[in-house]
Design a protein around this motif. Structure first.
Motif, mmCIF file in Angstrom:
data_model
loop_
_atom_site.group_PDB
_atom_site.id
_atom_site.type_symbol
_atom_site.label_atom_id
_atom_site.label_comp_id
_atom_site.label_asym_id
_atom_site.label_seq_id
_atom_site.Cartn_x
_atom_site.Cartn_y
_atom_site.Cartn_z
ATOM 1 N N TRP A 66 17.780 -7.075 7.933
ATOM 2 C CA TRP A 66 18.065 -5.834 7.230
ATOM 3 C C TRP A 66 19.051 -6.025 6.079
ATOM 4 O O TRP A 66 18.933 -5.394 5.024
ATOM 5 N N GLU A 67 20.030 -6.886 6.279
ATOM 6 C CA GLU A 67 21.030 -7.106 5.237
ATOM 7 C C GLU A 67 20.432 -7.784 4.013
ATOM 8 O O GLU A 67 21.061 -7.801 2.950
ATOM 9 N N ASN A 68 19.245 -8.386 4.128
ATOM 10 C CA ASN A 68 18.589 -9.048 2.999
ATOM 11 C C ASN A 68 17.595 -8.126 2.300
ATOM 12 O O ASN A 68 16.627 -8.595 1.701
ATOM 13 N N ASP A 69 17.827 -6.810 2.418
ATOM 14 C CA ASP A 69 17.014 -5.804 1.741
ATOM 15 C C ASP A 69 15.558 -5.863 2.202
ATOM 16 O O ASP A 69 14.649 -6.205 1.441
ATOM 17 N N SER A 70 15.346 -5.517 3.447
ATOM 18 C CA SER A 70 13.984 -5.449 3.989
ATOM 19 C C SER A 70 13.549 -4.008 4.215
ATOM 20 O O SER A 70 12.640 -3.742 5.000
ATOM 21 N N SER A 71 14.196 -3.069 3.517
ATOM 22 C CA SER A 71 13.878 -1.654 3.732
ATOM 23 C C SER A 71 12.506 -1.277 3.190
ATOM 24 O O SER A 71 11.962 -0.226 3.555
ATOM 25 N N GLY A 72 11.929 -2.106 2.304
ATOM 26 C CA GLY A 72 10.596 -1.796 1.797
ATOM 27 C C GLY A 72 9.556 -1.749 2.900
ATOM 28 O O GLY A 72 8.604 -0.956 2.840
ATOM 29 N N ALA A 73 9.695 -2.606 3.911
ATOM 30 C CA ALA A 73 8.751 -2.595 5.036
ATOM 31 C C ALA A 73 8.858 -1.294 5.827
ATOM 32 O O ALA A 73 7.855 -0.800 6.352
ATOM 33 N N ILE A 74 10.066 -0.726 5.924
ATOM 34 C CA ILE A 74 10.227 0.557 6.614
ATOM 35 C C ILE A 74 9.535 1.664 5.827
ATOM 36 O O ILE A 74 8.968 2.594 6.415
ATOM 37 N N ARG B 153 3.293 -4.138 10.224
ATOM 38 C CA ARG B 153 4.736 -3.864 10.143
ATOM 39 C C ARG B 153 5.331 -3.643 11.535
ATOM 40 O O ARG B 153 6.501 -3.961 11.769
ATOM 41 N N THR B 154 4.540 -3.116 12.452
ATOM 42 C CA THR B 154 5.028 -2.952 13.830
ATOM 43 C C THR B 154 5.271 -4.315 14.470
ATOM 44 O O THR B 154 6.271 -4.506 15.173
ATOM 45 N N GLU B 155 4.366 -5.269 14.240
ATOM 46 C CA GLU B 155 4.565 -6.621 14.757
ATOM 47 C C GLU B 155 5.789 -7.286 14.125
ATOM 48 O O GLU B 155 6.497 -8.051 14.777
ATOM 49 N N GLU B 156 6.058 -6.978 12.866
ATOM 50 C CA GLU B 156 7.173 -7.601 12.151
ATOM 51 C C GLU B 156 8.472 -6.830 12.284
ATOM 52 O O GLU B 156 9.497 -7.253 11.739
ATOM 53 N N ALA C 105 2.061 -9.890 4.533
ATOM 54 C CA ALA C 105 3.003 -10.296 5.590
ATOM 55 C C ALA C 105 4.274 -10.860 4.940
ATOM 56 O O ALA C 105 4.217 -11.718 4.064
ATOM 57 N N GLY C 106 5.419 -10.354 5.385
ATOM 58 C CA GLY C 106 6.699 -10.832 4.863
ATOM 59 C C GLY C 106 7.103 -10.223 3.539
ATOM 60 O O GLY C 106 8.178 -10.553 3.015
ATOM 61 N N GLU C 107 6.311 -9.321 2.984
ATOM 62 C CA GLU C 107 6.665 -8.659 1.722
ATOM 63 C C GLU C 107 7.401 -7.364 2.055
ATOM 64 O O GLU C 107 6.793 -6.306 2.217
ATOM 65 N N TRP C 108 8.727 -7.460 2.150
ATOM 66 C CA TRP C 108 9.541 -6.358 2.669
ATOM 67 C C TRP C 108 10.476 -5.749 1.637
ATOM 68 O O TRP C 108 11.231 -4.833 1.966
ATOM 69 N N MET C 109 10.481 -6.260 0.443
ATOM 70 C CA MET C 109 11.476 -5.824 -0.527
ATOM 71 C C MET C 109 11.271 -4.356 -0.897
ATOM 72 O O MET C 109 10.163 -3.829 -0.885
ATOM 73 N N SER C 110 12.373 -3.711 -1.233
ATOM 74 C CA SER C 110 12.355 -2.325 -1.681
ATOM 75 C C SER C 110 12.432 -2.320 -3.218
ATOM 76 O O SER C 110 13.058 -3.206 -3.802
ATOM 77 N N ARG C 111 11.788 -1.420 -3.895
ATOM 78 C CA ARG C 111 10.919 -0.373 -3.454
ATOM 79 C C ARG C 111 9.539 -0.945 -3.246
ATOM 80 O O ARG C 111 9.050 -1.727 -4.053
ATOM 81 N N SER C 112 8.896 -0.516 -2.179
ATOM 82 C CA SER C 112 7.635 -1.116 -1.797
ATOM 83 C C SER C 112 6.480 -0.552 -2.629
ATOM 84 O O SER C 112 6.352 0.658 -2.819
ATOM 85 N N LYS C 113 5.628 -1.462 -3.133
ATOM 86 C CA LYS C 113 4.396 -1.091 -3.825
ATOM 87 C C LYS C 113 3.163 -1.534 -3.041
ATOM 88 O O LYS C 113 2.053 -1.530 -3.567
ATOM 89 N N VAL C 114 3.376 -1.907 -1.798
ATOM 90 C CA VAL C 114 2.288 -2.436 -0.978
ATOM 91 C C VAL C 114 1.212 -1.383 -0.755
ATOM 92 O O VAL C 114 0.012 -1.653 -0.877
ATOM 93 N N THR C 115 1.615 -0.168 -0.433
ATOM 94 C CA THR C 115 0.635 0.870 -0.121
ATOM 95 C C THR C 115 -0.248 1.190 -1.320
ATOM 96 O O THR C 115 -1.472 1.324 -1.192
ATOM 97 N N ALA C 116 0.345 1.285 -2.491
ATOM 98 C CA ALA C 116 -0.444 1.578 -3.690
ATOM 99 C C ALA C 116 -1.422 0.442 -3.998
ATOM 100 O O ALA C 116 -2.593 0.688 -4.334
ATOM 101 N N LYS C 117 -0.972 -0.791 -3.864
ATOM 102 C CA LYS C 117 -1.865 -1.931 -4.103
ATOM 103 C C LYS C 117 -3.008 -1.950 -3.091
ATOM 104 O O LYS C 117 -4.161 -2.223 -3.439
ATOM 105 N N LEU C 118 -2.684 -1.673 -1.840
ATOM 106 C CA LEU C 118 -3.704 -1.705 -0.789
ATOM 107 C C LEU C 118 -4.742 -0.615 -1.003
ATOM 108 O O LEU C 118 -5.951 -0.850 -0.840
ATOM 109 N N ARG C 119 -4.317 0.580 -1.361
ATOM 110 C CA ARG C 119 -5.272 1.661 -1.617
ATOM 111 C C ARG C 119 -6.195 1.313 -2.785
ATOM 112 O O ARG C 119 -7.401 1.593 -2.741
ATOM 113 N N TYR C 120 -5.672 0.709 -3.821
ATOM 114 C CA TYR C 120 -6.496 0.323 -4.967
ATOM 115 C C TYR C 120 -7.528 -0.728 -4.561
ATOM 116 O O TYR C 120 -8.699 -0.646 -4.955
#
Length: 755
Positions: free
Chosen positions: A362-370, A351-354, A285-300
């Protein structure tokens, strides 16, 4: 035996050659003093042909078997060790004598003539009777009350574990005689009978016990064990861990007593789904920075921790084996991939809730969540969920009367950028943009803010009614190609044409050149509102003392591509007027300088903007008296213009002009660029011969009369000069003002003083 004899034999006691039926007061089988007599008086004749004699024989066998299988009218004995069955022998587990064995064989064996004659009759089904004896009588009257007591015990944290222990004891008591003496006599070892009675007892447990309470306790127990094993929350203390029962052993025990199966798998699945969601919220939650590594960590994590834990928990339910003897668990790749997709769906739900906060930041580089959300919206249902949820939050949090239009437009710009990254085809943006576009169209100041932002300088503009992002977008935008109704309906020469997405609406249209500016310009279905607002703001900017108009020209060219040249013809004329005014003004002042060089008096320098009033928006037409020097300069300038343009005549719009005023006071000099009515008001306070030695004082009524100026203009000018510490209201009369020749020592205003 004749038929008459058989009828009498069925009514009256049989003769001595027939076996005597079991007396009503048969002693409890298995006691020490009955064994000899029990063996002495029972004989089973499998070749008996007489119906009446067979009925007597059946009833005697039934009585013997039911006495053997009946349960005492009391609660189950307390047992500290589940493997200690010494207290069950005698009263609960009776000894099977030859008489009992013969009776059970006659009642249950498929080859028994009595069983064949009564096949399909429930009243003669020994298993049906035993289910009613054990389940409907003993369980309901003696076991169920104790279970309810264990569940409601406030001193027992894990009451469901004690319930399972008690049910195991009942299961052991109820099934011992069946397994030892009944099932072996049935066909195929009693497999069908086992399934039947286990199914009935499972149904009895389901409908007679408070399943909601049991399911809740099991869920809490599974949840606590999963969170501790997967280290999702703070690790519990050693004492707390010791209190948590062994869940794998508990699952095996539940499976063995018939409370496992799909029902327990459903409870475990719901718990693990909640645990997975809690882990994702806690970790990402709140980890939105780009480039996102969330998906890879979660799959592992799912593959190496979550999947292994689930398989270990499901093993007892799938095999029913003891966890100590089960082999190393193997995880199928298909199961891992399935659980990884479930985890991605939970991440997408987070991410839908957030999403609203993501776009707001968006101006603070939250594109990683997208980027994370992009992996979730791969099917129509997920895409619809994202848009519906976001629109609901948008209407509740932003589209409210208390929100400023600039804030709504700022969020709309971020929505365009975020959803263009999420769905390049524009279907999702088309859905979420509809409510915000309708809301912006109903706001009166939307067009003014958009136009002002298009014409603003991104580096120097600091107004709250200007969007710096839009101004910057305007300066950086080099794609000024025309947008033909957003999309050409059908271009047969377009080799890159693609059909609309399957979830696109019937009125969906995707522009090939869609950008922020194009989206904002297309807010209004009719171009007249936007063009008029642009003409108004453009006129105000052109009348200011600007040297170049690159921003205005660029915006005008962009709008000409959008709305066509005919709609913006007046704006082109306005720009041409300003350019021509500079040339005409230069020629007239050159001639005036030649004339004024031969005179001794000083005349103020006058610069004029010559406007074609038919093409400009309605301008201020307030008329009032100007200082004589200004009026003389206007007359001289008009004469020069009439010589240059013999067919045209000037009409002065005094309220639109600006004047550079320099005031000489006793202790300071003040220079200000002001409006013409402000200059006229301060000019009226000049020293006159009759007021030498004391400040000049004027009232609002005097200024209104002498200048032929409206009272609102007079008060506006007085307020302006009071703010510059040039005038001061009279303490005795609020409508009377006088010149502040000398500043008091406590009054300092560096912004208005020149050194």
């Amino acid at each position: 035996m004749t038929a008459v004899d058989r009828v009498f034999a069925a009514v009256f006691p049989p003769l001595s050659e027939y076996n005597i039926p079991t007396p009503a007061a048969t002693p409890v089988l298995g006691s020490a003093g009955f064994e000899g007599s029990a063996e002495a008086h029972i004989t089973i004749d499998w070749d008996l042909k007489d119906t009446a004699a067979e009925q007597v024989q059946w009833e005697r066998a039934w009585h013997t078997a039911t006495i053997f299988l009946s349960l005492p009218n009391e609660q189950l004995p307390a047992i500290n060790d589940r493997n200690d069955h010494s207290r069950l022998h005698g009263k609960w587990w009776k000894r099977c004598t030859p008489e009992v064995a013969a009776a059970l064989k006659y009642l249950l064996s498929p080859d028994s003539p009595g069983a064949r004659l009564r096949k399909g009759q429930k009243q003669h089904d020994l298993l049906q009777w035993y289910f009613e004896e054990a389940g409907l009588r003993h369980f309901i009257h003696y076991v169920r009350p104790r279970i309810l007591q264990l569940l409601e015990d406030p001193d027992t944290k894990y009451g469901v574990s004690n319930v399972v222990t008690y049910l195991e004891r009942a299961h052991t008591v109820y099934f011992h005689n069946l397994q030892e003496h009944v099932y072996p006599l049935c066909a195929d070892g009693g497999e069908e009978e086992k399934k039947w009675i286990l199914s009935n007892l499972t149904g009895l447990l389901t409908y007679s016990l408070p399943q909601q309470k049991i399911n809740y306790d099991l869920s809490e127990l599974f949840k606590m064990h999963a969170e501790a094993s997967l280290e999702i929350q703070s690790e519990p203390s050693t004492t707390e861990q010791r209190k948590i029962p062994n869940v794998r052993r508990l699952l095996t025990r539940l499976q063995n007593i018939g409370m496992g199966g799909s029902r327990l798998q459903k409870i475990l699945a719901e718990v693990m789904s909640g645990v997975l969601s809690a882990y994702i919220k806690q970790t990402y939650a709140g980890e939105w920075m780009s480039r996102s590594k969330v998906t890879a960590k979660l799959r592992y994590w799912v593959e190496n921790r979550f999947a292994r834990y689930i398989v270990e928990m499901l093993a007892p339910l799938n095999t029913g084996t003891s966890p100590q003897t089960s082999p190393e668990t193997e995880i199928a790749l298909s199961d891992v991939e399935k659980w990884q997709e479930i985890a991605i769906n939970h991440l997408g739900a987070l991410r839908t809730e957030e999403l609203f906060n993501i776009i707001f930041e968006w101006e603070n580089d939250s594109s990683g969540a997208i980027e994370d959300l992009k992996r979730y919206v791969t099917n129509t249902a997920a895409r619809l969920h994202v848009t519906n949820s976001f629109c609901e939050v948008l209407g509740r949090s932003l589209l409210q009367p208390g929100a400023a239009t600039t804030e709504i437009l700022q969020v709309y710009i971020s929505i365009i950028r975020a959803f263009s990254l999420l769905d390049p085809k524009g279907v999702l943006l088309d859905r979420v943009a509809r409510p915000i576009r309708r809301y912006l169209q109903d706001r009166d100041d939307t067009a003014a803010i958009v136009v002002s932002s298009l014409l603003a300088d991104a580096e120097t503009s600091s107004s709250s009614d200007v969007l710096p992002e839009l101004a910057e977008e305007m300066q950086n935008n080099t794609n000024l190609t025309a947008q033909e109704d957003d999309v050409a309906d059908l271009d047969f020469d377009d080799m890159e044409w693609m059909p609309d997405p399957v979830d696109a609406g019937p009125d969906y249209r995707k522009s090939k050149n869609l950008d922020v500016i194009g989206s904002l310009i297309s807010l209004f279905e009719t171009k007249d509102i936007f063009v008029k607002e642009f003409q108004k703001v453009l006129g105000e900017r052109l009348l200011k003392q600007a040297q170049t108009f690159e921003i205005e020209i660029r915006a005008l060219e962009l709008l000409k591509l959008r709305f066509g040249e005919a709609s913006l013809q007046a704006c082109e004329v306005m720009l041409r007027d300003i350019v021509d005014s500079r040339r005409v003004d230069h020629v007239i002042r050159t001639e005036q300088n030649k004339v004024m060089s031969q005179r001794t008096e000083t005349v103020p320098t006058l610069y004029a903007r010559i406007l074609s009033h038919l093409f400009w928006p309605s301008l201020h037409s307030e008329d009032f008296f100007l200082p004589p020097e200004i009026s003389a300069s206007q007359t001289l300038y008009a004469t020069g213009f009439e010589k240059l343009k013999q067919s045209r005549k000037l009409t002065w719009l005094n309220a639109l002009g600006q004047v550079t005023v320099q005031l000489e006071l006793e202790d300071r000099s003040v220079t200000e660029v002001v409006q013409t009515w402000q200059a006229s008001v301060i000019y009226a306070f000049q020293n006159e011969e009759s007021h030498r030695g004391r400040p000049v004082t004027k009232t609002v009524q005097e200024l209104t009369s002498s200048l032929s100026m409206s009272e609102s203009f007079v008060r506006n000018a007085l307020t302006f000069w009071v703010g510059r510490l040039v005038l001061q209201p009279s303490p005795s009369d609020a409508d009377s003002y006088h010149v502040l020749e000398t500043l008091p020592s406590s009054a300092l205003d560096p912004s208005s003083s020149s050194k």
